[in-house]
Design a protein around this motif. Sequence first.
Motif, short mmCIF file in Angstrom:
data_model
loop_
_atom_site.label_atom_id
_atom_site.label_comp_id
_atom_site.label_asym_id
_atom_site.label_seq_id
_atom_site.Cartn_x
_atom_site.Cartn_y
_atom_site.Cartn_z
N THR A 31 0.82 -1.21 0.00
CA THR A 31 0.00 0.00 0.00
C THR A 31 0.86 1.26 0.00
O THR A 31 0.53 2.25 -0.69
CB THR A 31 -0.93 0.02 1.23
OG1 THR A 31 -1.69 -1.18 1.25
CG2 THR A 31 -1.87 1.19 1.19
N GLU A 32 1.96 1.22 0.73
CA GLU A 32 2.84 2.39 0.80
C GLU A 32 3.46 2.69 -0.56
O GLU A 32 3.59 3.85 -0.97
CB GLU A 32 3.94 2.14 1.83
CG GLU A 32 4.80 3.37 2.12
CD GLU A 32 5.84 3.11 3.20
OE1 GLU A 32 6.75 3.95 3.33
OE2 GLU A 32 5.74 2.08 3.89
N GLU A 86 0.87 4.40 -2.69
CA GLU A 86 0.66 5.79 -2.30
C GLU A 86 1.81 6.69 -2.75
O GLU A 86 1.60 7.85 -3.11
CB GLU A 86 0.49 5.88 -0.77
CG GLU A 86 -0.81 5.27 -0.27
CD GLU A 86 -0.87 5.17 1.24
OE1 GLU A 86 0.16 5.48 1.90
OE2 GLU A 86 -1.94 4.80 1.77
#
Length: 281
Positions: free
Chosen positions: A64-65, A68
Amino acid sequence: MSVYTNRESLLAALTPRRKSKKIGFVPTMGALHQGHLTLVNKALEENDCVVISIFVNPTQFNNTEDLEKYPRDLETDVALLKSLGKNIIIYAPEASDLYGDSITATDYNFQGLEHEMEGKHREGHFNGVGTILNIFFRIIEPDNAYFGEKDFQQLQIVKKLVEIENLPLNIVGVPIVREKSGLALSSRNKRLTETYKKEAVLISKMLKEVKERFASHSISELNRFVKETFDKNDQLALEYFEIANEKTLKTAIKKSKNEKYRAFIAVFAGEIRLIDNMALN
């Protein structure tokens, strides 16, 4: 050049062209660089108009990082593409325009291609790639679609996807574009510090060295050579290095006559993950 953000307006522009024009397609996640522009120029040479998608696809990220932090700059991307010519259509949709209410990936069987190299380290990645490309292919209905060989495993999987889905289009692989230093061009390079960028040149240097030694050294010797070299570097962390059969992508243990081999590598420069590959024979 036109920019469309939803499929209805895109289809309104494409439908009249389909009757008499050859359509090329270059899928991207934006943060465009010279490697992308090489794909677009190749597509412009071989088609009457070219659709470039700019979309950071959530279903192909298992981190997820990383999703993003993936660089996004649509305004700069559009300005770059505008310089290439008039026969360009940009499709920059929101996820809902492509996936509807359910942003999920289809579970594909790519006959083992998905379980090698990247597949071992990025679970579900190629299901996400296959899902979004199938959506794009069915919306755009291109005659030809263009992919860089930097993501060689992805290129082989896209060819398999077209076979599985029985899609009437031609997949074109385009050679890797590199900086003068040898570093393969990537959108992730924009996130590298000057120190990491300088150190990352070791990735392509290792591939070239392996290529030069391939005829005279065993695969196990080459694997050991690469691992030992990266073990001595305190800036870069080797995730994997593999020599694989170019067609099946299966890890090679020893060389066989009349088989083509390619070296694949993934390295962390800090938190930035870089991949590269090179044909060996």
